[in-house]
Design a protein around this motif. Sequence first.
Motif, PDB file in Angstrom:
ATOM      1  N   LYS A 113      26.043  -8.445  60.493  1.00 23.08           N
ATOM      2  CA  LYS A 113      27.025  -9.331  60.889  1.00 23.08           C
ATOM      3  C   LYS A 113      26.998 -10.530  62.132  1.00 23.08           C
ATOM      4  N   ASP A 114      25.543  -9.744  62.590  1.00 23.91           N
ATOM      5  CA  ASP A 114      25.329 -10.757  63.672  1.00 23.91           C
ATOM      6  C   ASP A 114      24.293 -11.071  63.338  1.00 23.91           C
ATOM      7  N   SER A 115      23.401 -11.378  62.436  1.00 20.95           N
ATOM      8  CA  SER A 115      22.454 -12.085  61.602  1.00 20.95           C
ATOM      9  C   SER A 115      23.084 -13.654  61.235  1.00 20.95           C
ATOM     10  N   GLY A 116      24.424 -13.268  60.467  1.00 19.54           N
ATOM     11  CA  GLY A 116      24.010 -14.686  59.462  1.00 19.54           C
ATOM     12  C   GLY A 116      24.841 -15.560  60.432  1.00 19.54           C
ATOM     13  N   THR A 117      24.875 -17.233  59.666  1.00 22.31           N
ATOM     14  CA  THR A 117      25.441 -17.922  59.772  1.00 22.31           C
ATOM     15  C   THR A 117      27.160 -17.725  59.364  1.00 22.31           C
ATOM     16  N   GLU A 118      27.355 -18.413  61.271  1.00 20.84           N
ATOM     17  CA  GLU A 118      29.361 -18.765  61.355  1.00 20.84           C
ATOM     18  C   GLU A 118      29.561 -19.786  60.139  1.00 20.84           C
ATOM     19  N   ASP A 167      37.130 -28.104  58.100  1.00 20.04           N
ATOM     20  CA  ASP A 167      35.994 -28.218  58.069  1.00 20.04           C
ATOM     21  C   ASP A 167      34.934 -28.039  57.073  1.00 20.04           C
ATOM     22  N   LEU A 168      34.945 -28.565  55.822  1.00 16.14           N
ATOM     23  CA  LEU A 168      33.750 -27.902  55.130  1.00 16.14           C
ATOM     24  C   LEU A 168      32.769 -28.425  54.947  1.00 16.14           C
ATOM     25  N   GLN A 169      31.974 -29.561  56.026  1.00 19.53           N
ATOM     26  CA  GLN A 169      31.036 -30.075  56.695  1.00 19.53           C
ATOM     27  C   GLN A 169      30.181 -29.259  57.035  1.00 19.53           C
ATOM     28  N   GLN A 170      30.623 -28.039  57.546  1.00 24.59           N
ATOM     29  CA  GLN A 170      29.973 -27.094  58.488  1.00 24.59           C
ATOM     30  C   GLN A 170      29.212 -26.369  56.881  1.00 24.59           C
ATOM     31  N   PHE A 171      29.214 -26.768  55.170  1.00 22.94           N
ATOM     32  CA  PHE A 171      28.540 -26.019  54.142  1.00 22.94           C
ATOM     33  C   PHE A 171      27.390 -27.108  53.932  1.00 22.94           C
ATOM     34  N   GLU A 172      27.190 -28.377  54.828  1.00 21.40           N
ATOM     35  CA  GLU A 172      26.322 -29.339  54.591  1.00 21.40           C
ATOM     36  C   GLU A 172      25.076 -28.999  54.100  1.00 21.40           C
ATOM     37  N   ASP A 173      24.718 -28.086  55.984  1.00 26.78           N
ATOM     38  CA  ASP A 173      22.828 -27.391  56.058  1.00 26.78           C
ATOM     39  C   ASP A 173      22.725 -26.234  55.387  1.00 26.78           C
ATOM     40  N   LYS A 174      23.970 -25.798  55.511  1.00 30.89           N
ATOM     41  CA  LYS A 174      23.481 -24.037  54.949  1.00 30.89           C
ATOM     42  C   LYS A 174      23.002 -23.963  52.820  1.00 30.89           C
ATOM     43  N   ASN A 175      22.579 -22.903  53.364  1.00 31.49           N
ATOM     44  CA  ASN A 175      21.719 -22.747  51.850  1.00 31.49           C
ATOM     45  C   ASN A 175      22.825 -22.002  50.944  1.00 31.49           C
ATOM     46  N   PHE A 176      24.013 -22.566  51.039  1.00 31.88           N
ATOM     47  CA  PHE A 176      24.851 -21.618  50.009  1.00 31.88           C
ATOM     48  C   PHE A 176      25.922 -23.052  50.296  1.00 31.88           C
ATOM     49  N   THR A 177      26.928 -22.553  49.099  1.00 27.67           N
ATOM     50  CA  THR A 177      27.967 -24.340  49.080  1.00 27.67           C
ATOM     51  C   THR A 177      29.638 -23.146  49.656  1.00 27.67           C
ATOM     52  N   LYS A 178      29.928 -24.088  49.665  1.00 23.85           N
ATOM     53  CA  LYS A 178      31.589 -23.435  50.000  1.00 23.85           C
ATOM     54  C   LYS A 178      31.920 -23.030  48.260  1.00 23.85           C
ATOM     55  N   ASP A 179      32.008 -23.125  47.059  1.00 24.98           N
ATOM     56  CA  ASP A 179      31.724 -21.956  46.249  1.00 24.98           C
ATOM     57  C   ASP A 179      31.522 -20.864  46.087  1.00 24.98           C
ATOM     58  N   ASP A 180      29.939 -21.254  46.723  1.00 24.71           N
ATOM     59  CA  ASP A 180      28.943 -19.793  47.039  1.00 24.71           C
ATOM     60  C   ASP A 180      29.724 -18.907  47.545  1.00 24.71           C
TER      61      ASP A 180
END
Length: 143
Positions: free
Chosen positions: A28-33, A62-75
């Motif tokens: 819970k504490d180490s994941g991406t928010e 806000d779907l832009q928060q998925f842009e720089d992550k190692n997973f997508t909205k679909d994931d």
Amino acid sequence: MKNKILLLILLIPVICLFVWNCFLWYDKDSGTEITVRISGYDPRDLLSGHYIRYTIDWNKTDLQQFEDKNFTKDDFVDSLNKTSYRFYVSETHAKYLDKLLMESWDVKEEDKKIVEVVYSCKKGKHPIAKKLLVDGQPYQKII
């Protein structure tokens, strides 16, 4: 000797639960928010207690928060694998939160409360709902 064995047998489940709880807190504490806007609200579930049942409003998230992550909205959506979601609310807060949110949804669109859930996400793991926000603040501060 029997007492020591009995004590050990009783401690094993407690230790296992403690270790499992530590892993959950770490995830819970180490994941991406990821913060998503929610709609729909029901503070009571007769079988489960005081949970907010909601759906994610992707049109207002806000779907832009998925842009720089190692997973997508679909994931993210696939790992949730649900059509309705739940967030636990303590019994002492549920009634007031219910009143606050129901009153705000009977007003004009620009006067409505913005309700969001913050998830902790890791690739390949189930997202964990961390916080419920009302107008950008934890719901406990609003109450």
